[in-house]
Design an enzyme around this catalytic site. Structure first.
Site: not given
Length: 308
Positions: A184-186
């Site tokens: 999700l951070k990517l």
């Protein structure tokens, strides 16, 4: 497992003071230092380890990750990449040599999904609790405790970590099992990087087409299609100053992780792949400047082409 949004009230009742609890940071750069200050203000004792051993703002620096694991009650990892994290984990002086049963380890680093899954497997093997919690936000949000925390791992581990996350962030989003928050951070950083590249291309066109520089930058900072985050980046570019809120070297690293992960899952994302290349090029000259320096690099290329 469905994503859950866990809101923090950010009032006095929501801040838990833990005078007898020591939190140890492995990695103590600009983001970690600001998170640590908010935890100090809430009553936690802070110690840290960095390879340089350089003291910052009176925080006690410990000689090795192992020593830190032995002395701290809770460990927060905040390192730049997979390699740095592995260097802190393994070996005679690594975290794993000193970690205690049931100890809580919170990884706020932006690492590959595979690295996040490895840490989870190590936690099961060694008997400690690991939560991946990469953050969305830059140094201004870290300073004010307004980061968005993306959590992955066991829900019971998230509940243990929530009082800490509520101090350093304004919102925690539970993404699912280990690796989910890293992915999700990517996505979040990929949107950031690709959007900045589009803005830089717009600036390149506008200047090449003869739009007055101040009109162009002022307009882009007013219109709704540009996010508040990217308006900060445009202001940097307008002033031709790029103080490092989020250095290009880290954004370029994150875009590389995203492109690599996308290839593995077969995702089609040509715009993000193009942004990865643009930021990789910008990284050659602006590694330690804010990633907004890409806009400045685009402007510089326009100026050079007009001189010919």
């Amino acid at each position: 497992m469905a994503a859950k949004h866990l809101h923090s009230s950010k009032n006095n009742e929501g801040i838990i003071s833990m005078e007898n609890t020591t939190i140890g940071f492995i990695g103590y750069g600009a983001m970690a230092e600001k998170m640590a200050q908010n935890l100090k203000n809430a009553g936690y004792t802070i110690v840290a380890y960095t390879p340089s051993g350089k003291e910052k703002n009176g925080t006690q620096m410990l000689p090795t990750p192992r020593t830190l694991a032995e002395e701290a009650d809770i460990i927060i990892l905040c390192v730049p990449n997979d390699e740095a994290e592995n260097q802190s984990l393994y070996g005679e002086h690594g975290l794993l040599a000193g970690v205690k049963p049931n100890q809580l380890v919170i990884d706020t680093s932006t690492v590959s999904p595979e690295q996040a899954e490895r840490l989870s497997a190590l936690a099961q093997e060694k008997g400690f609790d690991a939560l991946e919690a990469p953050m969305s936000g830059s140094t201004p949000e870290a300073e004010t405790g307004n980061l968005i925390m993306l959590a992955g791992g066991k829900e019971k581990t998230l509940l243990r970590a929530q009082p800490i996350l509520d101090i350093i962030g304004k919102l925690t989003i539970y993404a699912g099992d280990s690796g989910a928050a890293a992915r999700l951070k990517l996505v979040v950083n990929g949107v950031m990087g690709a959007t900045l590249n589009v803005i830089a291309e717009g600036v390149s066109y506008g200047l090449s087409a003869g739009i007055e520089r101040e009109v162009l930058f002022n307009t882009l900072q007013e219109v709704a299609v540009v996010s508040p985050h990217h308006k900060r980046k445009l202001k940097m570019a307008q002033e031709r100053k790029f103080p490092s809120q989020f250095p290009t070297r880290l954004m370029s690293k994150d875009m590389g992780l995203l492109v690599s992960s996308a290839r593995k899952v077969g995702a089609f994302m040509p715009a993000m792949a193009m942004a990865d290349q643009a930021l990789a090029l910008s990284n050659r000259r602006h590694a330690n400047e804010d990633y907004a320096a890409l806009i400045g690099a685009m402007e510089h290329s326009v100026a050079n082409s007009s001189d010919k």
